[in-house]
Design a protein around this motif. Structure first.
Motif, PDB file in Angstrom:
ATOM      1  N   SER A 180       1.532  -5.213  -4.307  1.00 27.95           N
ATOM      2  CA  SER A 180       1.432  -4.462  -3.062  1.00 27.95           C
ATOM      3  C   SER A 180       1.180  -2.979  -3.295  1.00 27.95           C
ATOM      4  O   SER A 180       0.872  -2.251  -2.365  1.00 27.95           O
ATOM      5  CB  SER A 180       2.707  -4.643  -2.237  1.00 27.95           C
ATOM      6  OG  SER A 180       3.818  -4.104  -2.943  1.00 27.95           O
ATOM      7  N   SER A 230      -0.641   0.446  -4.608  1.00 27.77           N
ATOM      8  CA  SER A 230      -2.005   0.910  -4.766  1.00 27.77           C
ATOM      9  C   SER A 230      -2.248   1.269  -6.231  1.00 27.77           C
ATOM     10  O   SER A 230      -1.304   1.343  -7.033  1.00 27.77           O
ATOM     11  CB  SER A 230      -2.255   2.144  -3.887  1.00 27.77           C
ATOM     12  OG  SER A 230      -1.436   3.218  -4.331  1.00 27.77           O
ATOM     13  N   LYS A 231      -3.496   1.495  -6.558  1.00 27.11           N
ATOM     14  CA  LYS A 231      -3.831   1.831  -7.929  1.00 27.11           C
ATOM     15  C   LYS A 231      -3.155   3.126  -8.359  1.00 27.11           C
ATOM     16  O   LYS A 231      -2.646   3.238  -9.469  1.00 27.11           O
ATOM     17  CB  LYS A 231      -5.348   1.956  -8.042  1.00 27.11           C
ATOM     18  CG  LYS A 231      -5.827   2.281  -9.455  1.00 27.11           C
ATOM     19  CD  LYS A 231      -7.339   2.343  -9.499  1.00 27.11           C
ATOM     20  CE  LYS A 231      -7.821   2.688 -10.920  1.00 27.11           C
ATOM     21  NZ  LYS A 231      -9.292   2.779 -10.964  1.00 27.11           N
ATOM     22  N   GLU A 232      -3.149   4.125  -7.445  1.00 23.68           N
ATOM     23  CA  GLU A 232      -2.534   5.408  -7.784  1.00 23.68           C
ATOM     24  C   GLU A 232      -1.028   5.243  -7.980  1.00 23.68           C
ATOM     25  O   GLU A 232      -0.427   5.847  -8.894  1.00 23.68           O
ATOM     26  CB  GLU A 232      -2.811   6.430  -6.676  1.00 23.68           C
ATOM     27  CG  GLU A 232      -4.254   6.864  -6.589  1.00 23.68           C
ATOM     28  CD  GLU A 232      -5.144   5.807  -5.928  1.00 23.68           C
ATOM     29  OE1 GLU A 232      -4.575   4.829  -5.384  1.00 23.68           O
ATOM     30  OE2 GLU A 232      -6.385   5.946  -5.981  1.00 23.68           O
ATOM     31  N   GLU A 233      -0.389   4.448  -7.104  1.00 26.39           N
ATOM     32  CA  GLU A 233       1.062   4.241  -7.215  1.00 26.39           C
ATOM     33  C   GLU A 233       1.406   3.484  -8.513  1.00 26.39           C
ATOM     34  O   GLU A 233       2.433   3.772  -9.162  1.00 26.39           O
ATOM     35  CB  GLU A 233       1.580   3.465  -5.995  1.00 26.39           C
ATOM     36  CG  GLU A 233       1.531   4.276  -4.719  1.00 26.39           C
ATOM     37  CD  GLU A 233       1.898   3.440  -3.503  1.00 26.39           C
ATOM     38  OE1 GLU A 233       2.414   4.011  -2.528  1.00 26.39           O
ATOM     39  OE2 GLU A 233       1.679   2.200  -3.537  1.00 26.39           O
TER      40      GLU A 233
END
Length: 506
Positions: free
Chosen positions: A7, A9-12
């Motif tokens: 769930s 994101s790529k940045e997270e």
């Protein structure tokens, strides 16, 4: 877990990974810093051991230039002038403050010196007396016993003078010579081969095997007295124990020496010492002496002693000297806390010095300790308990605290009785002679030889404790041990030597 990651994101997800990496790095850096601090403390300790305590060691410098074979003439002349001034200075002895008194018990040889020339017209108005302490090398002589035989006139019997008891039957050495050989070897640490050289200088040729045989036979004579000493020391209610290695030629490995051990037992109340040789440092080494022991047992932190100290009939005492050494080793690791611990330990020793200087009896010593030492022990124990929680176990200061913390009851047990000592230093002093001898003769020839040496080490250690001349004691013992009544054999103990001599001379 997977659902939650999906769930993100790529940045997270990248931020989470970086956070985990940073956390791991911080933990790893902390571990490496701890390890580095520990290794530095160990290195500092080894440097201090190498260069602080063993300064006599010298390693040659490979860049060192060769020494000159000849000295320049001008330097020789300068040195001669220096020597001339030095000799003149020594002769005049300016600001001489006097000398020590010469021993009064020594024989005196008087040498009268008169002025040169004709003295017939002069009158003696006095004299000046100058004394010096002289020495003559040991004197060898031959004792020739001439025993006369008498026969009865009626032919019914023959009588002959009684030959005094001899240490070695049909052997040529007297008790005095044997006592000298053993004293030189085990008290003054002069190996037999050096003694052989000394005999040779007096034109007395004695084979090495003969010297070894004499030594063995003389030591065997002491076995009954030693066995009685073993029996007696087992009954002592307060023993200090330590052990020290000795190399023995008998070994299962070809070309190697066996590592044996002298287990040393000291009774502080009466100054009795026993050396017991055992081929092992394991629990079997102390079993013979300690398996039935009851009373106070004072030792270092070796596990074998801790096992015996846990028996219900034994009160285990630890050694404050060993605890102090651990904090001394930690000075380079944590100077502040090490000095604090050493300062409080110093206060404990100050109480012991006070008791010694005031020559207090055991009851008064116990009272003094409870008044002055107990508060210090309570403060030190509380401080260690608090500090050890935030101290790295592998650091040197951590090891020092852990050593005392694990043995706190045993370190405090000397408060129970004024007869008990704060440390094991007295028994360590008894081991010094062994260490010196070991440097000279290096090893024992066999397990039996090591045990025979243990006998004489025991008796010489007792001589030292009671200020007895070891040669005089040994000569007297060798002369009398074969004829003494077994019930009176303890009269031959070194601690009884002066008393028995006084009764004999009355």
């Amino acid at each position: 877990m997977d659902m939650s990651l999906e769930s993100l994101s790529k940045e997270e997800l990248i931020a989470l990974i970086n956070k985990e990496k940073q956390s791991y790095s911080e933990v790893r850096i902390a571990e490496l810093e701890d390890e580095n601090a520990y290794l530095k403390s160990q290195l500092a300790m080894y440097k201090r051991m190498q260069f602080g305590q063993k300064r006599e060691r010298f390693e040659g410098d490979p860049a060192q230039i060769a020494l000159p074979f000849e000295t320049p003439v001008d330097q020789i002349a300068a040195q001669e002038e220096i020597l001339k001034e030095k000799i003149s200075y020594v002769r005049s002895r300016p600001n001489h403050k006097g000398r020590a008194a010469l021993p009064s018990h020594l024989p005196v040889e008087e040498i009268e010196i008169y002025p040169a020339g004709d003295l017939s017209a002069m009158v003696c108005i006095g004299k000046e007396v100058t004394e010096e302490l002289d020495y003559e090398p040991a004197r060898f002589l031959i004792k020739r016993y001439i025993r006369y035989k008498y026969a009865a006139k009626n032919g019914e019997g023959v009588k002959i003078g009684h030959l005094p008891e001899r240490v070695i039957d049909k052997g040529i050495p007297s008790a005095g010579l044997l006592a000298s050989i053993l004293t030189d070897k085990y008290q003054d640490h002069l190996p037999l081969y050096r003694q052989k050289q000394r005999f040779a200088r007096e034109d007395i040729q004695i084979a090495s095997s003969t010297l070894e045989g004499w030594t063995k036979e003389a030591l065997i004579k002491l076995e009954p007295l030693y066995e009685q000493l073993v029996f007696d020391i087992k009954t002592k209610g307060y023993l200090q124990v330590d052990e020290s290695p000795i190399k023995v030629l008998e070994s299962e490995k070809k070309g190697a020496c066996h590592q044996g051990y002298y287990w040393v037992y000291h009774s502080p109340l009466d100054g009795v010492v026993l050396f017991d040789y055992q081929p092992t440092r394991g629990s079997a080494g102390a079993k013979t002496m300690l398996e039935s022991f009851k009373g106070y047992l004072q030792t270092d932190g070796y596990a074998v002693y801790e096992k015996h100290g846990k028996r219900k009939d034994v009160t285990h005492l630890a050694c404050w000297a060993h605890a102090r050494r651990e904090f001394e080793r930690a000075l380079d690791n944590d100077k502040t806390r090490s000095q604090k611990a050493l300062s409080m330990i110093q206060q404990l020793y100050a109480v012991e010095r006070k008791a010694s200087q005031q020559m207090l009896d055991p009851v008064k010593i116990k009272e003094l300790r409870l008044t002055e030492s107990l508060p210090v022990l309570n403060e030190l124990g509380k401080w260690i308990f608090e500090q050890i929680k935030s101290t790295l176990p592998k650091s040197q200061i951590g090891k020092a605290m852990q050593y005392s913390y694990n043995r706190w009851d045993a370190l405090s047990a000397y408060l129970h009785d004024g007869n008990l000592l704060i440390d094991n230093n007295q028994i360590e002093n008894s081991l010094r002679g062994l260490a010196l001898g070991r440097k000279n003769y290096l090893f024992a020839g066999s397990h039996d030889a090591a045990q025979r040496a243990a006998m004489i080490y025991s008796f010489f250690a007792i001589c030292k404790k009671h200020n007895i001349n070891p040669y005089n004691w040994l000569k007297n013992t060798l002369l009398n041990i074969s004829t003494i009544n077994h019930k009176n054999i303890t009269d031959l103990y070194p601690q009884n030597f002066n008393k028995v001599q006084q009764l004999t001379n009355m």
